[in-house]
Design a protein around this motif. Structure first.
Motif, PDB file in Angstrom:
ATOM      1  N   ALA B 208     -61.699   5.759  39.979  1.00  0.00           N
ATOM      2  CA  ALA B 208     -62.841   6.083  40.844  1.00  0.00           C
ATOM      3  C   ALA B 208     -64.116   6.164  40.013  1.00  0.00           C
ATOM      4  O   ALA B 208     -65.165   5.695  40.430  1.00  0.00           O
ATOM      5  CB  ALA B 208     -62.611   7.391  41.577  1.00  0.00           C
ATOM      6  N   LYS B 210     -64.423   4.735  37.108  1.00  0.00           N
ATOM      7  CA  LYS B 210     -64.449   3.391  36.517  1.00  0.00           C
ATOM      8  C   LYS B 210     -64.647   3.349  35.002  1.00  0.00           C
ATOM      9  O   LYS B 210     -64.064   2.503  34.343  1.00  0.00           O
ATOM     10  CB  LYS B 210     -65.499   2.495  37.188  1.00  0.00           C
ATOM     11  N   LEU B 267     -56.992   4.322  41.695  1.00  0.00           N
ATOM     12  CA  LEU B 267     -58.327   3.826  42.040  1.00  0.00           C
ATOM     13  C   LEU B 267     -59.176   4.895  42.712  1.00  0.00           C
ATOM     14  O   LEU B 267     -60.371   4.722  42.876  1.00  0.00           O
ATOM     15  CB  LEU B 267     -58.215   2.601  42.957  1.00  0.00           C
ATOM     16  N   LYS B 270     -60.717  10.601  39.797  1.00  0.00           N
ATOM     17  CA  LYS B 270     -61.851  10.827  38.905  1.00  0.00           C
ATOM     18  C   LYS B 270     -61.348  11.485  37.625  1.00  0.00           C
ATOM     19  O   LYS B 270     -60.184  11.880  37.548  1.00  0.00           O
ATOM     20  CB  LYS B 270     -62.869  11.736  39.598  1.00  0.00           C
ATOM     21  N   ASP B 416     -67.490  -1.994  36.926  1.00  0.00           N
ATOM     22  CA  ASP B 416     -66.973  -2.633  38.136  1.00  0.00           C
ATOM     23  C   ASP B 416     -66.020  -3.767  37.799  1.00  0.00           C
ATOM     24  O   ASP B 416     -64.925  -3.865  38.361  1.00  0.00           O
ATOM     25  CB  ASP B 416     -68.137  -3.207  38.970  1.00  0.00           C
TER      26      ASP B 416
END
Lengths: 313, 443
Positions: B208, B210, B267, B270, B416
């Protein structure tokens, strides 16, 4: 004492003179003083907080700007061209259309259904109205955080429910295809109460004599709903759809705490896309271009809708 | 009766108006009086993102000592969460009330801040000699270099961090994996397969946020191309970030991702969440920070106890076969404090005190962070932190996180692209191309 005399206050002489002063003034100067006194503040607020920022966003969208100081790198329509070439923009648009569709096809019928149930004077109707309205009162961010916990596959309610049934808990917010649908559930849950209250108010303006007449003529509940409730509630329905669409286009606070734009940008909406790709990446020009496009869509919808469907409201 | 009611209401209306006017006057007077008192004291506004309560307590002690030694100076602290801080900082720095001291990861974001003129240039203060040594000399050379841009010094280094694998010894034992035998990427992939076969989730990662995912790709790029590869990419040589080194790194990462080594739902996880997953013993390894991981896995574990320190192991990132990077190349952070343009001289004084040799040694002795002051890292006692400190001291090339080093826009694209690569949403070539396109756009 006559009714008129009873209604006239005892200090009538004083008031009467005052009232006379006002109407005399109005006759002498017209409404101009009132206009000049009350219009400027409203105009000023509207200009400073609405017109100026819109103008500035349009101006910034023509620059490549990182947000510090003043914009210096003029790029013309390059940001719009870049926007057209960004696949996430179309994902965001599609998601917004999906939210609008669900709002109109799921949320409003649900709200209407519940409104017909709680607008009757049955025991507990008012309590249920309160319960259904509560999600709307909750702050969007708080709702997002609560549902993030609910959807958590390890410790959330979904996990607990799944373990009760004996299946592996799904991680809804981590699935590229499912995250947006998880958000749609929360959107419906959050806003149906608001529309329900609008409909309750609308339903209460319908003259009960229509229903009585229909009863006498032997109409079924469905016929009463279709021929009396729906047509008379139509202005409220049109208003609800209007609010729904405009609100759906601006959805941001619910999405950010839940998915932040979702796994691989799958749950981006126009505003989260603007925020993630424009502001956090310090590309204010690009973000402004997204803002201008969103503004254009909203204006087109608002004026188009008012012109066509709400012409007589 | 109506008339008297009217007169009463008229009197009460004028009375309430007088009351309101009086209250307003009193309010303004007290504000003015209050501001008189504030003007005699200097307030230094310090903005940080630290969540470790041990470090915050350590800072509170330092603030106490400083305020005692400097009467009339007050240090006011403010906390912002990591992501909120990154998003809010540009606005804060251009407001009428910017923070005086704030946190920095150096890199491209620092360069953007310098170019916008919101930072205080402290080259002069850093160069001032004091007993034969200048202030700047007291820091690790690499750390000071990270805060130097266009020939001037803009920040005060605070600490260094290294990214390594932290593993659960008990889970490794259960799967029959020997961490000391893992030297190359294929060894590592073998270990991951063995863990999966034993029914253990090999890796916990935060998809989350990333940036935890981008660590893998960056380390592979470091192992593949080394310092030269990175410098070439910055200069646009050899295809830039779309060049063969970075594509190879992507392919190696894809090999890992294809094994589905990450925890379910990664995904949406955190940093605190996946640290907790590791601390709960639900995953065997994390690729994370030297000083923070041990504490955060404990704080975020469901039982608040996490993995006991004796069961926690450290594994350096394996080398990549065919890569030109050295095994002593490291990735991690170089963190420090920046000063806002309008920061008072007391703020500079405070930073000098905060990062002086004595306080930095205390930071190391308490095993809170690896300090940037020369000589201070030797005071570290925690065995794992010591390994990281020694590795940093011997580092041949210390790469700052790409999402900081390459600037805010390109950094987010790296995050991303690498997360998409991990989840199978993109290919190694497309990911590298995306990053190169974003880089080309900014330069």
């Amino acid at each position: 004492m006559s009714l008129a005399a009873r209604l006239r206050p005892a200090g009538g002489a004083t008031i009467g003179r005052r009232r006379g002063t006002l109407s005399t003034a109005r006759r002498q100067f017209g409404v101009a003083p009132v206009v000049f006194l009350f219009l400027p503040p409203a105009l000023l607020l509207f200009t400073v907080f609405v017109v100026l920022p819109i103008g500035e966003a349009g101006w910034y969208s023509l620059f490549n700007w990182n947000g510090y100081g003043a914009p210096t790198e003029f790029v013309g329509l390059h940001n719009y061209e870049l926007l057209w070439r960004t696949p996430v923009f179309f994902t965001a648009l599609t998601n917004n259309l999906l939210i609008i569709a669900v709002s109109i096809l799921v949320q409003i019928p649900l709200a209407l259904c519940l409104a017909t149930l709680v607008s009757n004077r049955i025991a507990g109707a008012v309590t249920f109205r309160l319960i259904f309205f509560l999600p709307y009162v909750l702050a969007d961010v708080a709702a997002g955080l609560i549902w993030r916990f609910v959807y958590d596959g390890d410790y959330g309610l979904v996990a607990a429910a799944a373990s009760l049934v004996g299946v592996q808990a799904p991680y809804l917010l981590a699935e590229r295809g499912l995250a947006i649908y998880a958000i749609l559930v929360v959107v419906v849950w959050k806003y149906f109460g608001f529309h329900m209250m609008l409909f309750v108010a609308g339903l209460q303006t319908i003259d009960p004599s229509y229903y009585e007449a229909a009863e006498i003529d032997g109409a079924t509940r469905f016929q009463k709903f279709r021929s009396i409730t729906l047509p008379l509630l139509a202005p409220t329905l049109r208003l609800s759809v209007f609010f729904s669409v405009i609100g759906s286009l601006q959805l941001f606070d619910l999405v950010m705490p839940m998915t932040g734009g979702g796994p691989s940008n799958s749950s981006q909406t126009m505003v989260t896309f603007l925020y993630s790709f424009g502001i956090t990446r310090m590309r204010i020009g690009f973000g402004s271009a997204i803002g201008v496009v969103l503004f254009a869509i909203c204006v087109l919808f608002a004026f188009g809708y008012k012109r066509t469907l709400m012409r007589h409201d | 009766m109506g008339q008297s009611r009217l007169r009463v209401s008229a009197t009460s209306a004028s009375r309430s108006f007088c009351g309101a006017a009086l209250a307003l006057l009193l309010g303004v007077a007290s504000l003015l009086a209050g501001s008189q008192v504030v003007r005699a004291e200097t307030t230094v506004k310090w903005l940080y993102i630290e969540t470790n309560p041990a470090i915050i307590q350590y800072w509170k002690d330092i603030i106490g000592k400083f305020e005692q030694a400097h009467p009339g100076v007050k240090i006011e602290t403010q906390f912002l969460e990591n992501e909120a801080y990154k998003a809010k900082l540009p606005t804060l720095l251009q407001s009428s009330d910017p923070p005086h001291i704030f946190y920095s990861w150096a890199g491209g974001v620092l360069h953007a801040q310098v170019d916008s003129g919101v930072l205080k240039d402290i080259t002069a203060e850093m160069g001032k000699a004091d007993a034969g040594k200048s202030w700047g000399d007291s820091y690790n050379k690499a750390a000071l270099k990270a805060f130097t841009y266009k020939g001037k010094i803009w920040g005060v280094p605070n600490n260094l961090s290294e990214i390594d694998f932290y593993y659960n010894k008990k889970l490794f034992q259960k799967a029959g994996v020997d961490a000391t035998k893992i030297a190359t990427w294929s060894d590592f992939l073998g270990a991951v397969k063995a863990l999966k076969a034993a029914g253990i989730t090999p890796i916990a990662v935060g998809g989350a946020d990333k940036w935890p995912v981008h660590f893998y790709w960056v380390y592979l790029a470091i192992r593949q191309g080394g310092l030269q590869g990175f410098q070439d990419a910055l200069a646009g040589k050899n295809g830039g970030f779309a060049g063969p080194n970075f594509v190879k790194a992507g392919e190696a990462f894809k090999q890992l991702a294809d094994l589905s080594p990450f925890q379910p739902g990664y995904l949406a996880a955190k940093w605190p969440a996946f640290a907790g997953t590791f601390g709960d013993g639900r995953a065997a390894m994390v690729l994370a920070f030297s000083a923070t991981t041990a504490n955060l896995q404990r704080l975020n574990a469901a039982d608040q106890k996490g993995i006991p320190l004796e069961d926690l192991g450290l594994l350096h990132f394996p080398t990549l076969e065919g890569g030109t990077g050295l095994p002593t190349d490291t990735m991690g952070g170089i963190n420090g404090w920046l000063l806002g343009k309008n920061a008072p001289p007391e703020a500079v004084e405070f930073l000098r005190f905060l990062t002086n040799a004595e306080n930095q040694r205390e930071l190391a002795a308490r095993n809170l962070q690896i300090p940037a002051a020369k000589g201070a890292p030797q005071a570290v006692t925690d065995p794992l932190l010591k390994i990281a400190a020694q590795s940093l001291a011997a580092s041949t090339y210390h790469q700052n996180f790409y999402d900081q080093d390459l600037g805010p826009a390109v950094g987010r694209v790296v995050n991303d692209a690498t997360t998409d690569l991990a989840s199978g949403a993109t290919t190694p070539l497309a990911a590298a191309q995306q990053i190169q396109d974003a880089w080309a756009q900014e330069h």
